[in-house]
Design a protein around this motif. Structure first.
Motif, mmCIF file in Angstrom:
data_model
loop_
_atom_site.group_PDB
_atom_site.id
_atom_site.type_symbol
_atom_site.label_atom_id
_atom_site.label_comp_id
_atom_site.label_asym_id
_atom_site.label_seq_id
_atom_site.Cartn_x
_atom_site.Cartn_y
_atom_site.Cartn_z
ATOM 1 N N SER A 797 0.859 -1.178 0.000
ATOM 2 C CA SER A 797 0.000 0.000 0.000
ATOM 3 C C SER A 797 0.897 1.230 0.000
ATOM 4 N N SER A 798 1.119 1.776 -1.194
ATOM 5 C CA SER A 798 2.035 2.895 -1.332
ATOM 6 C C SER A 798 1.518 3.828 -2.416
ATOM 7 N N SER A 799 2.279 4.863 -2.735
ATOM 8 C CA SER A 799 1.897 5.796 -3.788
ATOM 9 C C SER A 799 3.151 6.301 -4.486
ATOM 10 N N TYR A 800 2.965 6.828 -5.695
ATOM 11 C CA TYR A 800 4.077 7.382 -6.468
ATOM 12 C C TYR A 800 3.518 8.416 -7.423
ATOM 13 N N ILE A 801 4.397 9.163 -8.061
ATOM 14 C CA ILE A 801 3.990 10.183 -9.029
ATOM 15 C C ILE A 801 4.635 9.868 -10.373
ATOM 16 N N PHE A 802 3.808 9.861 -11.418
ATOM 17 C CA PHE A 802 4.318 9.676 -12.775
ATOM 18 C C PHE A 802 3.815 10.829 -13.627
ATOM 19 N N GLY A 804 3.658 13.870 -13.029
ATOM 20 C CA GLY A 804 2.889 14.850 -12.275
ATOM 21 C C GLY A 804 1.579 14.349 -11.718
ATOM 22 N N LEU A 805 1.178 13.121 -12.044
ATOM 23 C CA LEU A 805 -0.091 12.579 -11.555
ATOM 24 C C LEU A 805 0.175 11.578 -10.433
ATOM 25 N N ARG A 806 -0.428 11.831 -9.256
ATOM 26 C CA ARG A 806 -0.240 10.926 -8.119
ATOM 27 C C ARG A 806 -1.050 9.652 -8.335
ATOM 28 N N ARG A 807 -0.411 8.523 -8.083
ATOM 29 C CA ARG A 807 -1.038 7.222 -8.294
ATOM 30 C C ARG A 807 -0.839 6.337 -7.074
ATOM 31 N N THR A 808 -1.644 5.300 -6.978
ATOM 32 C CA THR A 808 -1.598 4.381 -5.846
ATOM 33 C C THR A 808 -1.028 3.043 -6.290
ATOM 34 N N TRP A 809 -0.163 2.482 -5.479
ATOM 35 C CA TRP A 809 0.379 1.150 -5.736
ATOM 36 C C TRP A 809 -0.243 0.203 -4.718
ATOM 37 N N SER A 810 -1.179 -0.607 -5.160
ATOM 38 C CA SER A 810 -1.843 -1.581 -4.313
ATOM 39 C C SER A 810 -1.738 -2.931 -4.998
ATOM 40 N N GLN A 811 -1.032 -3.860 -4.375
ATOM 41 C CA GLN A 811 -0.742 -5.145 -5.032
ATOM 42 C C GLN A 811 -0.683 -6.255 -3.993
ATOM 43 N N SER A 812 -1.360 -7.378 -4.288
ATOM 44 C CA SER A 812 -1.448 -8.477 -3.331
ATOM 45 C C SER A 812 -0.763 -9.733 -3.851
ATOM 46 N N SER A 813 -0.294 -10.536 -2.948
ATOM 47 C CA SER A 813 0.214 -11.882 -3.248
ATOM 48 C C SER A 813 0.139 -12.690 -1.961
ATOM 49 N N GLY A 814 0.634 -13.914 -1.983
ATOM 50 C CA GLY A 814 0.551 -14.745 -0.792
ATOM 51 C C GLY A 814 1.672 -15.760 -0.705
#
Length: 818
Positions: A797-802, A804-814
């Protein structure tokens, strides 16, 4: 054709239980009760096109494709049944075909003529010979019982209030005579192939009505048989073969277009109270146009759905002059029944009035029904399982295809169960075949010619707030939360909210769109969206996107979009339809309608478009016949259909999108060739409903052994610059690995952004995520010494900017501790 039911495409809570995935064995279907709503298991889907039944059959037999979208002919179906790698089944569909009359002009305006044509229908012959016994259900009913259950009231003679029609040539001749038509000395009992029929007693004007016959979906042989039976009593039909095209001889030129112009003003619903309650005002007819129209009857098709209110609108004069009611039929009893269906408060009332409609329909016969098609489908299941088998739905199109692509996967050497030793595995490439090229202007969902084969592709990109549950795929009004965590419906009377968060869909663009409107005896529907959903470009989905989408689809028939060609234009418009919405908070929205109806909820369940992208386009400009946006291409500004016409100037980041098909669905569009209708869609690795438990056996450690979590962050881009950017050549599309070392690209926030959960959803601990700047690999070492054996889920659960647009990094695994 209409395809409203097909818009109910699909999407649950962030944490799902650790349950077996699609436990069917190789060579079997997955019943709806076992369909799971996790994210897709396959990595990619290749889409090809086969134009003929025989070529599609050959591709399935050879294993070149696993799933063909279209239904097979009886011959191909029978032949494929002998192939040991192929599994088959069939179901009644909501695709039906009938005969429409021009009810404003003789002979179609004469109810006795329409009844005569009904008596000419030999449903036994249609069933056994034309439909080969298995390709459909031949029936005179608008709502046959196998598809509509409690709403059906069959014309089979079992109910004395419903007029029934058996195949009867004598009765057909009797109806012609009762209708004031004349024959050369015949009676009903002796009319034969030598008889001639006339409009007048002097026998100067021959009765020779035109019958336009399409050549697809059995309509040609059905029309030919109808003409043969008519000839047995001397009734000659002027047969015209046609296709849908607008050229000379086309049904569009001679039927659809002129019939639409017969109506100056359709009937207007008069409300639910007062002396004219439940009625329509009279439609206004252009008699000059009526006299010139040369289309008396034509075969037509319609794709409905379990929500039959849209089908019954075909017989309501509110929709005369539109593609919904091109017969321009007007009858006040039928109007009252269909209005009661449309504005019913509950399923019981809707079904009661649908049965009442059947009584009036059987007397008036504004159409003659032919048959509901069955879908005969086949899958090459050699090494594959998880094809969704739903009532009234093929596994290879619409909602059935959506559920198939969530569940289908490759089998292992020992079993097809995912997670077991030698069992099935996620990944791989699935081959889907279409039988038509998608629309020539690409996959733009707002464009009016969004036929089934086109929606079957873009339906994988755009999710809707609610879904038709796979276990209840044929139940009217059955919807459950998918993008939403909850939804509610309540009565509403009074002024709607005003201000920045409100939006009036029927107001002229400007400040008045944010003013309050007054509702009397209306309804409020509230959607609460999950807070972990992103579009495929990483931008979070919020209630504002849904508010915007209601406007973009033009559901309310906005005065701001007079040229909109959206498939859903004005399906819930007018003074008794959608009025406004109000964004309560980031994830909550209230929708206000000016009348309470059982069907309202389903009518506003539509695919959600990203407001942060589509706000740059003039929605009335990009979805018309004359200028349609090809959303399968990168953004170019300003040229042709991409012209924003006064909308805000687009930001730099928009130019880096690999295409404009950006949705919140389980797949994203990687490549598409518009002329051929072929391409590739890939699994959305950031999908909020990830099947995190699909690869546990490959990610297994012993207690006390650290589990090394490793991943990369990759996004698809188009490179609009003059040199290579993030590994993608100038003017090309490709994958950009986010390392935080490229101009315009920030490094995702690190620190404790990796969350560890038990399979039951309990938070165990948060871990620091680290990056190797050279390789771009993000990693964390997870201590398992204090973990009990079992399955565990990780969530970034993180975020980044590409750009100039802020985006969310949400990724699951197990992983599994065992």
């Amino acid at each position: 054709m209409s395809g409203r039911g097909i818009f109910l495409v699909l999407v649950l809570a962030m944490l799902l239980p650790s349950v077996p995935l699609a436990g069917a064995v190789d060579g079997s279907f997955l019943p709806g009760s076992q369909v799971q709503l996790h994210g897709p298991l396959v990595d990619k889907v290749l889409i090809s096109v086969y134009y003929t039944d025989s070529s599609m059959q050959g591709a399935v037999a050879a294993g070149t494709i696993q799933a063909p979208e279209w239904t097979f002919s009886t011959g191909a179906y029978t032949s494929l049944g002998s192939n040991p790698d192929v599994i088959e089944n069939s179901t009644v569909s909501y695709s039906w075909f009938g005969l429409n009359f021009n009810t404003l002009k003789a002979p179609g305006s004469n109810v006795h003529f329409r009844r005569a044509v009904q008596y000419l229908q030999d449903y036994s012959y249609i069933q056994t010979t034309i439909l080969n016994g298995v390709e459909g259900i031949a029936s005179p009913d608008v709502l046959p019982c196998p598809a509509y259950g409690g709403a059906c009231n069959p014309m089979d003679g079992g109910n004395a209030s419903v007029k029934s029609y058996s195949f009867n040539l004598t009765a057909a001749a009797a109806e012609l005579l009762a209708g004031g038509f004349f024959c050369d000395g015949c009676s009903a009992s002796n009319a034969n192939s030598s008889t001639h029929w006339f409009y007048d007693s002097l026998h100067t004007s021959a009765l020779f009505p035109t019958l336009w016959r399409r050549t697809t979906h059995h309509r040609d042989p059905w029309g030919a048989r109808m003409s043969f039976e008519a000839s047995q009593i001397g009734l000659a039909l002027d047969n015209r073969l046609c296709c849908f095209g607008g050229g000379i001889g086309g049904a569009f030129t001679y039927c659809y277009a002129p019939l639409a112009h017969e109506i100056i003003t359709p009937g207007q619903f008069q409300g639910t109270t007062g002396a004219l309650a439940w009625q329509n005002s009279p439609q206004v007819v252009n008699s000059t146009v009526v006299a010139s129209v040369g289309c008396d009857m034509y075969t037509f098709g319609f794709i409905g759905g379990p929500d039959y209110d849209g089908t019954l609108q075909e017989y309501n004069s509110q929709f005369s002059g539109t593609p919904t009611n091109l017969g321009n039929f007007e009858n006040q009893s039928v109007n009252i029944a269909t209005n009661h269906v449309s504005y019913a408060h509950d399923r019981t009332t809707a079904e009661q009035w649908a049965r009442n409609f059947a009584v009036d329909y059987s007397q008036q016969l504004p159409t003659v029904m032919g048959y509901f098609e069955n879908q005969l489908f086949a899958e090459n299941a050699n090494g594959w399982t998880g094809f969704a088998l739903l009532p009234t739905q093929s596994p290879n199109e619409a909602a059935g295809l959506y559920y198939t692509l969530l569940n289908v996967h490759m089998c292992g050497v020992s079993s097809c169960d995912i997670g077991g030793v030698g069992g099935g595995q996620p990944g791989g490439t699935f081959a889907l075949a279409l039988q038509q090229v998608a629309d020539q202007d690409g996959l733009n969902p707002l464009y009016q010619t969004a036929w089934s084969w086109q929606r079957d592709v873009w339906g994988e990109f755009y999710d809707s707030p609610l879904v038709v549950p796979p276990r209840q795929a044929n139940v009217q009004g059955a919807l459950e939360d998918y993008l939403t965590t909850s939804h509610s419906i309540s009565s509403f009377t009074g002024p709607t909210p005003s201000g920045k968060g409100s939006f009036d869909y029927q107001a002229i663009k400007g400040p008045q769109q944010h003013a309050a409107a007054n509702i009397v005896n209306g309804e409020r529907i509230r959607f609460v969206f999950a807070n972990n959903i992103t579009f495929s470009d990483g931008v979070p989905l919020t209630a504002v996107d849904y508010q915007f989408s209601l406007d973009a689809w033009n559901v309310a028939g906005s005065p701001n979009y007079p040229d909109s060609a959206s498939p859903m234009s004005n399906i819930l418009g007018g003074p008794l339809g959608l009025i406004s919405s109000n964004v309560v908070d980031r994830y909550t929205i209230d929708i206000y309608l000016n009348i309470s109806s059982f069907w309202n909820e389903g009518r506003i369940v539509l695919p959600i478009l990203p407001q942060h992208i589509w706000k740059y386009f003039n929605l009335d400009h990009v979805s018309t016949i004359s200028s349609t946006l090809d959303t399968t291409k990168p953004f170019f500004f300003p040229t042709g259909a991409y012209e924003t016409q006064g909308s805000p100037h687009p930001s730099k980041w928009l130019r880096f999108l690999n295409n404009l098909e950006v949705g919140s669905g389980p797949f994203w569009l990687r490549t598409w060739d518009t002329p051929s209708g072929t391409g590739e869609i890939d699994r959305n690795q950031f999908y909020f409903r990830s099947a995190w438990y699909a690869n546990l056996s490959a990610n297994q450690v012993s207690p006390g052994t650290p589990y090394l979590f490793r991943t990369t962050l990759v996004i698809p881009i188009y490179n609009p610059t003059g040199s290579t950017y993030c590994g993608v050549s100038s003017g090309a599309t490709g994958l950009c690995q986010l390392k935080g070392m490229t101009n315009g690209l920030s490094m995702p926030k690190l620190g404790k952004v990796l969350w560890l959960y038990t399979a039951a959803g309990a938070l165990v601990r948060k871990y620091n995520l680290h990056i190797n700047l050279a390789t771009g690999v993000y990693s964390a070492a997870i201590d398992t010494s204090s973990l009990t054996p079992g399955d565990y889920r990780t969530l970034i659960s993180s975020s980044y900017i590409f750009q100039g647009l802020r985006r969310t990094w949400s990724q699951s695994s197990g992983f599994r501790v065992s």
